[in-house]
Every structure is written in structure tokens, then in C-alpha cells.
Design an enzyme around this catalytic site. Structure first.
Site, short mmCIF file in Angstrom:
data_model
loop_
_atom_site.label_atom_id
_atom_site.label_comp_id
_atom_site.label_asym_id
_atom_site.label_seq_id
_atom_site.Cartn_x
_atom_site.Cartn_y
_atom_site.Cartn_z
N LYS A 275 -14.89 0.47 -11.36
CA LYS A 275 -14.24 1.26 -12.41
C LYS A 275 -13.98 0.41 -13.64
O LYS A 275 -13.91 -0.82 -13.54
CB LYS A 275 -12.91 1.81 -11.88
CG LYS A 275 -13.06 2.93 -10.87
CD LYS A 275 -11.71 3.56 -10.61
CE LYS A 275 -11.74 4.51 -9.46
NZ LYS A 275 -10.40 5.03 -9.15
N ASP B 115 -11.38 -1.56 -8.41
CA ASP B 115 -10.58 -0.77 -9.35
C ASP B 115 -9.87 -1.75 -10.28
O ASP B 115 -10.43 -2.20 -11.26
CB ASP B 115 -9.61 0.11 -8.57
CG ASP B 115 -8.85 1.07 -9.45
OD1 ASP B 115 -9.08 1.06 -10.67
OD2 ASP B 115 -8.01 1.83 -8.94
N ASP C 61 -16.03 -1.57 -1.14
CA ASP C 61 -16.31 -0.19 -1.51
C ASP C 61 -16.23 0.01 -3.02
O ASP C 61 -17.15 0.50 -3.64
CB ASP C 61 -15.34 0.78 -0.79
CG ASP C 61 -13.88 0.34 -0.91
OD1 ASP C 61 -13.57 -0.70 -1.53
OD2 ASP C 61 -13.02 1.06 -0.35
P1 IMP Z 1 -7.99 -2.68 -6.54
O1 IMP Z 1 -7.19 -3.77 -5.89
O2 IMP Z 1 -7.21 -1.96 -7.61
O3 IMP Z 1 -9.34 -3.16 -7.05
O4 IMP Z 1 -8.24 -1.55 -5.47
C1 IMP Z 1 -8.80 -1.87 -4.26
C2 IMP Z 1 -8.83 -0.76 -3.25
O5 IMP Z 1 -8.16 0.44 -3.66
C3 IMP Z 1 -10.24 -0.34 -2.98
O6 IMP Z 1 -10.89 -1.23 -2.10
C4 IMP Z 1 -10.05 1.04 -2.41
O7 IMP Z 1 -9.80 0.95 -1.02
C5 IMP Z 1 -8.84 1.57 -3.15
N1 IMP Z 1 -9.29 2.43 -4.27
C6 IMP Z 1 -9.42 2.09 -5.57
N2 IMP Z 1 -9.88 3.12 -6.30
C7 IMP Z 1 -10.07 4.15 -5.43
C8 IMP Z 1 -10.55 5.51 -5.57
O8 IMP Z 1 -10.92 6.00 -6.66
N3 IMP Z 1 -10.60 6.25 -4.43
C9 IMP Z 1 -10.21 5.77 -3.21
N4 IMP Z 1 -9.75 4.51 -3.04
C10 IMP Z 1 -9.69 3.71 -4.13
MG MG Z 2 -11.26 -1.34 -0.02
#
Ligand code: IMP
Ligand code: MG
Length: 190
Positions: free
Chosen positions: A140, A112, A109
Site C-alpha cells: 500500500k 501497509d 501478504d
Molecule cells: P503493517 O505493519 O502496517 O505493514 O501491517 C502488517 C499487517 O497488517 C499485514 O501483514 C496484514 O496482516 C495486516 N494488514 C494490513 N493491511 C491490511 C488489509 O488491507 N487487509 C487485511 N490485513 C491487512
Molecule cells: Mg501479515
């Protein structure tokens, strides 16, 4: 905005419309079909729950032009609180089958921090996939801090917490057909 749901009242502003999402998915599918022209089948791995809408639409877009597609689902939880993630990952639901020798595309999805994904890619490589690439609908700015190669990206978005099209805030807003930013008042309700 085409949609009219209960959630519209909670959205401060729209980041990506339903039409933009669907047009981008067709574009990504076209690119991937060309890149995978030499491959006889593709294994899509969806990371639940956030990527479910993207998986459903993207797999159908691939199906119209590409080789046969198989769908797998994983659920992972990063030990983190609220709206940020920590990078420590726990598998809640593993793959149902052996992926050795398979051409895998992870359907995500949003990237981040990229911490969840970098863990997942190591995991899939350890299961001896022939190739592993990533298609992410959203990315992001923080994503550049972790060295993870995401070959296919839909949209680069600002560093704001977004909901919709699978993404939730406290398990709500996943059913929205578009992606938006919540009003501050929504968080104040807690
Ligand atoms: P990461 O490990 O920081 O890349 O985050 C991974 C997961 O955090 C994503 O697959 C989303 O499920 C959740 N996530 C990150 N940013 C957002 C956001 O802005 N809205 C909702 N869920 C988020
Ligand atoms: Mg996810």
C-alpha cells in the site's frame, strides 16, 4: 471471476483476480530463482496467518525451477486495533530452528505501514542470517513512510482495506482465491 463462494456477495469490487495472482507468483519466482542462482538452498519465512496462501503457492512455484526450499513459520501480533497497526510487535510463534548463515526470504501478504516488517527484519538480522530479503504480494502507498527495503513486490494497491487470499477481516475471507474490497454494509453489520 472464476470463483463462486459465499463471500462473493460481500465484495464491493475485486482488486486482483485469482489469475492475476497466480501469473504474478510465477513471475516473482522466476526473478528470485535468477537472483539466487548462486545459492544452494533458500529458507522461506512465512508470517502467519495472512501470508499462508502466498507461501503455499510461491514455494511451489520456486520448487519447479529453483534450489531446494525450506519453510519456516512465524506468528506475530502488532498491538493495534481494528484495521491499523502500531509497530509494537509480540512474537506468538518463533522460528523452529537456527537461521544463522541462511539465505532468508520473508514471505509477506501485504506491506501497509511497514512497521511489522521493519521490526521483523531487525529480528532476523539479529539471528545472524546470511541474507534477508522480502517478497510481498501486496503493498500500500503508506509503505513508503517507513524505510524498509522490500526487494520483491507483487502489486501496488490503493490505500483501501482489502480481504482475501489469506487476508482477513475479523478472521473471515481468508479462503477467497482473489483479493477484494468489502461492501460498506459488511462493517455496518457489527
Ligand atoms: P503493517 O505493519 O502496517 O505493514 O501491517 C502488517 C499487517 O497488517 C499485514 O501483514 C496484514 O496482516 C495486516 N494488514 C494490513 N493491511 C491490511 C488489509 O488491507 N487487509 C487485511 N490485513 C491487512
Ligand atoms: Mg501479515
Amino acid at each position: 471471476m472464476a470463483s463462486q463462494g459465499w463471500y462473493d456477495a460481500d465484495i464491493d469490487h475485486v482488486i486482483i483476480t485469482e489469475e492475476q495472482i497466480q501469473a504474478k507468483i510465477a513471475e516473482l519466482a522466476k526473478q528470485i530463482v535468477a537472483d539466487y542462482a548462486h545459492v544452494d538452498r533458500i529458507l522461506l519465512v512465512c508470517v502467519l496467518k495472512g501470508a499462508l496462501m502466498f507461501m503455499a503457492d510461491f514455494s511451489r512455484a520456486l520448487g519447479q525451477q529453483g534450489p531446494p526450499v525450506e519453510l519456516e513459520f512465524m506468528a506475530v501480533s502488532s498491538y493495534g486495533q481494528g484495521t491499523s497497526s502500531s509497530g509494537v510487535v509480540r512474537i506468538l510463534k518463533d522460528l523452529d530452528r537456527d537461521i544463522a548463515g541462511r539465505h532468508v526470504i520473508v514471505v509477506e501478504d501485504i506491506i501497509d505501514s511497514g512497521l511489522t516488517l521493519s521490526w521483523l527484519l531487525r529480528y532476523l538480522h539479529s539471528r545472524n542470517a546470511a541474507s534477508v530479503e522480502v517478497v510481498a504480494l501486496l503493498r500500500k502507498p503508506d509503505a513508503i513512510k517507513v524505510p524498509v527495503t522490500v526487494r520483491y513486490v507483487g502489486f501496488d494497491i490503493p490505500n483501501e482495506f482489502v480481504v482475501g487470499y489469506g487476508l482477513d477481516y475479523a478472521e473471515h475471507y481468508r479462503e477467497m482465491p482473489y483479493v477484494g474490497v468489502l461492501k460498506a454494509a459488511v462493517y455496518a453489520r457489527e
